[in-house]
Design a protein around this motif. Structure first.
Motif, PDB file in Angstrom:
ATOM      1  N   THR A 150      -3.758  -1.046   0.975  1.00 29.32           N
ATOM      2  CA  THR A 150      -3.260  -0.244  -0.142  1.00 29.32           C
ATOM      3  C   THR A 150      -4.250   0.841  -0.542  1.00 29.32           C
ATOM      4  N   THR A 197      -5.599   2.876   1.507  1.00 28.14           N
ATOM      5  CA  THR A 197      -5.404   4.007   2.412  1.00 28.14           C
ATOM      6  C   THR A 197      -4.260   4.875   1.904  1.00 28.14           C
ATOM      7  N   SER A 198      -4.385   6.179   2.029  1.00 29.46           N
ATOM      8  CA  SER A 198      -3.299   7.100   1.684  1.00 29.46           C
ATOM      9  C   SER A 198      -2.347   7.185   2.874  1.00 29.46           C
ATOM     10  N   TRP A 199      -1.140   6.670   2.711  1.00 25.33           N
ATOM     11  CA  TRP A 199      -0.159   6.646   3.783  1.00 25.33           C
ATOM     12  C   TRP A 199       0.932   7.684   3.560  1.00 25.33           C
ATOM     13  N   SER A 200       1.429   8.234   4.653  1.00 23.73           N
ATOM     14  CA  SER A 200       2.601   9.111   4.573  1.00 23.73           C
ATOM     15  C   SER A 200       3.558   8.715   5.690  1.00 23.73           C
ATOM     16  N   THR A 238       4.929  10.669   0.849  1.00 26.85           N
ATOM     17  CA  THR A 238       3.842   9.748   0.522  1.00 26.85           C
ATOM     18  C   THR A 238       4.405   8.360   0.248  1.00 26.85           C
ATOM     19  N   SER A 247       3.108   4.663  -1.231  1.00 22.50           N
ATOM     20  CA  SER A 247       1.988   3.988  -1.882  1.00 22.50           C
ATOM     21  C   SER A 247       2.495   2.746  -2.599  1.00 22.50           C
ATOM     22  N   ASN A 255      -2.120   7.739   8.353  1.00 24.55           N
ATOM     23  CA  ASN A 255      -3.117   8.080   7.334  1.00 24.55           C
ATOM     24  C   ASN A 255      -3.421   9.553   7.367  1.00 24.55           C
TER      25      ASN A 255
END
Length: 75
Positions: free
Chosen positions: A45, A47-50, A57, A59, A75
């Motif tokens: 959680t 990590t910035s995920w898209s 995005t 999150s 990422n």
């Protein structure tokens, strides 16, 4: 085909990360015919995920998936 694999699956969801160099993907797939809510492992959680297909995005601590839905996050 190359990189570091880590599995995070449950009985209803196939989930794993693949990482090579600075690139990381997180794949989450609902394997059932019912909607499920998957709890993301705490260390992921941060990590910035898209979404790899839409760029949206993603999150939070949970991901809700429709029957047979999958997501490929980067990422």
């Amino acid at each position: 085909k190359t990189g570091s694999y880590n599995g995070y699956s449950t009985s209803a969801v196939s989930a794993f990360t693949m990482e090579k160099d600075t690139e990381k993907v997180f794949v989450v797939a609902n394997l059932t015919n019912a909607a499920v809510t998957y709890t993301v492992p705490p260390h992921l959680t941060a990590t910035s995920w898209s979404n790899a297909f839409t760029g949206a995005t993603v999150s939070g601590n949970t991901i809700t998936l429709a029957p047979y839905q999958y997501m490929v996050l980067q990422n």
